[in-house]
Design an enzyme around this catalytic site. Structure first.
Site, PDB file in Angstrom:
ATOM      1  N   SER A 124      41.991  -2.694  -4.170  1.00  0.00           N
ATOM      2  CA  SER A 124      40.737  -3.334  -3.779  1.00  0.00           C
ATOM      3  C   SER A 124      40.178  -4.139  -4.939  1.00  0.00           C
ATOM      4  O   SER A 124      40.338  -3.754  -6.108  1.00  0.00           O
ATOM      5  CB  SER A 124      39.744  -2.243  -3.394  1.00  0.00           C
ATOM      6  N   TYR A 149      34.966   6.462  -4.831  1.00  0.00           N
ATOM      7  CA  TYR A 149      35.977   5.725  -4.055  1.00  0.00           C
ATOM      8  C   TYR A 149      36.613   4.640  -4.930  1.00  0.00           C
ATOM      9  O   TYR A 149      37.834   4.550  -5.042  1.00  0.00           O
ATOM     10  CB  TYR A 149      35.341   5.096  -2.797  1.00  0.00           C
ATOM     11  N   LYS A 153      40.495   4.243  -6.554  1.00  0.00           N
ATOM     12  CA  LYS A 153      41.418   3.093  -6.395  1.00  0.00           C
ATOM     13  C   LYS A 153      41.950   2.680  -7.776  1.00  0.00           C
ATOM     14  O   LYS A 153      43.147   2.426  -7.953  1.00  0.00           O
ATOM     15  CB  LYS A 153      40.705   1.905  -5.737  1.00  0.00           C
TER      16      LYS A 153
HETATM   17  C1  UD1 Z   1      32.294  -2.430  -0.179  1.00  0.00           C
HETATM   18  C2  UD1 Z   1      32.475  -1.501  -1.333  1.00  0.00           C
HETATM   19  C3  UD1 Z   1      33.847  -1.724  -1.911  1.00  0.00           C
HETATM   20  C4  UD1 Z   1      34.912  -1.562  -0.842  1.00  0.00           C
HETATM   21  C5  UD1 Z   1      34.617  -2.502   0.319  1.00  0.00           C
HETATM   22  C6  UD1 Z   1      35.566  -2.326   1.486  1.00  0.00           C
HETATM   23  C7  UD1 Z   1      30.237  -1.092  -2.231  1.00  0.00           C
HETATM   24  C8  UD1 Z   1      29.338  -1.249  -3.397  1.00  0.00           C
HETATM   25  N1  UD1 Z   1      31.434  -1.675  -2.316  1.00  0.00           N
HETATM   26  O1  UD1 Z   1      32.370  -3.765  -0.655  1.00  0.00           O
HETATM   27  O2  UD1 Z   1      34.044  -0.797  -2.954  1.00  0.00           O
HETATM   28  O3  UD1 Z   1      36.185  -1.846  -1.376  1.00  0.00           O
HETATM   29  O4  UD1 Z   1      33.295  -2.263   0.796  1.00  0.00           O
HETATM   30  O5  UD1 Z   1      35.393  -1.096   2.107  1.00  0.00           O
HETATM   31  O6  UD1 Z   1      29.890  -0.460  -1.264  1.00  0.00           O
HETATM   32  N2  UD1 Z   1      25.479  -5.803   3.385  1.00  0.00           N
HETATM   33  C9  UD1 Z   1      24.232  -5.889   3.967  1.00  0.00           C
HETATM   34  N3  UD1 Z   1      23.911  -4.987   4.939  1.00  0.00           N
HETATM   35  C10 UD1 Z   1      24.759  -4.015   5.367  1.00  0.00           C
HETATM   36  C11 UD1 Z   1      26.043  -3.937   4.779  1.00  0.00           C
HETATM   37  C12 UD1 Z   1      26.371  -4.841   3.789  1.00  0.00           C
HETATM   38  O7  UD1 Z   1      23.420  -6.757   3.596  1.00  0.00           O
HETATM   39  O8  UD1 Z   1      24.401  -3.226   6.261  1.00  0.00           O
HETATM   40  C13 UD1 Z   1      25.855  -6.785   2.349  1.00  0.00           C
HETATM   41  C14 UD1 Z   1      26.183  -6.174   0.998  1.00  0.00           C
HETATM   42  O9  UD1 Z   1      25.026  -6.044   0.210  1.00  0.00           O
HETATM   43  C15 UD1 Z   1      27.191  -7.196   0.454  1.00  0.00           C
HETATM   44  C16 UD1 Z   1      27.900  -7.712   1.696  1.00  0.00           C
HETATM   45  O10 UD1 Z   1      27.031  -7.418   2.788  1.00  0.00           O
HETATM   46  O11 UD1 Z   1      26.523  -8.281  -0.154  1.00  0.00           O
HETATM   47  C17 UD1 Z   1      29.242  -7.050   1.955  1.00  0.00           C
HETATM   48  O12 UD1 Z   1      29.066  -5.642   1.964  1.00  0.00           O
HETATM   49  P1  UD1 Z   1      30.235  -4.637   2.406  1.00  0.00           P
HETATM   50  O13 UD1 Z   1      30.805  -5.084   3.688  1.00  0.00           O
HETATM   51  O14 UD1 Z   1      29.697  -3.242   2.330  1.00  0.00           O
HETATM   52  O15 UD1 Z   1      31.367  -4.865   1.309  1.00  0.00           O
HETATM   53  P2  UD1 Z   1      31.260  -4.776  -0.308  1.00  0.00           P
HETATM   54  O16 UD1 Z   1      29.964  -4.234  -0.760  1.00  0.00           O
HETATM   55  O17 UD1 Z   1      31.665  -6.096  -0.841  1.00  0.00           O
END
Ligand code: UD1
Length: 335
Positions: A124, A149, A153
């Protein structure tokens, strides 16, 4: 080739199985359904017209794992099986480290004992931590991971690297995924997490279906175009095709590291707007506080994948949003 896919009933693993079968490989799957459903195996058959050979157990059961290697002439392994919920990993670090590290160690032991020379590992972009600069190349410095997590990795990468250094005829490939979303065009397989989703796209999907009332957007004061977090979203089918190429092409002994991303970043609000536009649905959202551990911007430099594997992400953000919704609608119809 006979390829063992661990976690092959899961979101990413099931798409990998489909692409492997379509490329002419024989697929053997081990999965304990801890985060997947038995129906997925039937869907893989519906899509490809072929069965995978299936074993249901957790790889922590070393005896059962060994039996799979005794019963099958395995040429290569794609190791996807792992616990992957970031928030849960903070609450259950012992379970996360035990599961993710021990299963990886058992896989390497089987490789050594049954002379399997090739493994592709689901890693990842989380291993880069908070990037100093973007885009991220494979040479970018590895960063501080912020949860068990992510740390697991990074540790699994390290275990596999050390094993390759000791058994020099092995090929170890570390594929660093950016943010996989989307679903197979058939709408049969995709991501349907149990409970409240942690990741953005499954959350959007459940707001659009009415299952959840409102998306929380975690922060609008990042140093990005509209203040919301920017990520490199990659269609899961493109990601799966990257695995087929990696298992076929990275056969030279050594440690091969490769990013799988599109090279383009989109903000949370861009994703919401695109989902609404492409699918003609409304996604209610409200701005919330930043989520601890989140970073502002993360996207890949995918040059190496293109040069070494001849791989480029072909699907657009519109495709990712459309296929997610197609999958969601099929799920709701089936319920
Ligand atoms: C997350 C994990 C990462 C993991 C990846 C895939 C964290 C800090 N990182 O990545 O380790 O490899 O998922 O499983 O959790 N967002 C919202 N609202 C939500 C959900 C997400 O605004 O309800 C935003 C987040 O702040 C971010 C973006 O959407 O800016 C993507 O989030 P997400 O899909 O959770 O992925 P990552 O945080 O990039």
């Amino acid at each position: 080739m006979n390829i063992l896919v661990t976690g092959g009933a899961g979101y990413i693993g099931s798409h990998i199985c489909v692409e492997l079968i379509e490329a002419g490989h024989n697929v053997i799957v081990i999965d304990d359904f801890s985060n997947s459903k038995p129906e997925v195996l039937g869907y893989i058959r519906d899509i490809t017209g072929r069965d995978v050979k299936f074993y249901e157990f957790n790889i922590l059961d070393e005896e059962k794992t060994e039996r799979v290697f005794q019963e099958n002439q395995i040429d290569s392994i794609i190791h996807c099986a792992a616990f992957k919920a970031v928030g849960e990993s903070v609450i259950k670090p012992i379970e996360y480290y035990t599961n993710n590290l021990t299963t990886t160690l058992i896989m390497t032991k089987m490789m050594r004992d049954y002379h399997v020379k090739n493994i592709v590992f689901s890693s990842s972009a989380t291993v880069y931590g908070d990037p100093e600069t973007v885009p991220l190349t494979e040479e970018s410095r590895l960063g501080e991971t912020t949860n068990p997590y992510g740390t697991s990795k990074a540790m699994m990468e390290r275990i596999l690297t050390d094993v390759q250094h000791a058994y020099k005829d092995m090929s170890v490939t570390l594929l660093r995924y950016f943010n996989p979303i989307g679903a197979h065009a058939s709408g049969l397989i995709g991501e349907d997490p149990k409970g409240i989703p942690n990741n953005l796209m499954p959350y959007i999907m459940k707001v659009a279906t009415g299952e959840l009332p409102c998306l929380g957007v975690f922060g609008d004061d990042y140093d990005t175009s509209d203040g919301t977090g920017v990520r490199d979203y990659i269609h899961v089918v493109d990601l799966a095709k990257g695995h087929v190429l990696a298992i076929e092409k990275y056969t030279e002994p050594g440690v091969h590291i490769c990013n799988l991303g599109t090279g383009k970043g989109y903000s949370v609000l861009e994703i919401v707007k695109t989902f609404e536009k492409v699918n003609g649905v409304k996604v209610n959202y409200e701005i919330k506080a930043r989520r601890p551990g989140d970073i502002a911007t993360c996207y890949a430099d995918p040059t190496r994948a293109k040069q070494q594997l001849g791989w480029v992400a072909e699907k657009t953000l519109d495709d990712m949003c459309r296929d997610t919704w197609n999958f969601a609608k099929k799920q709701t119809c089936d319920k």
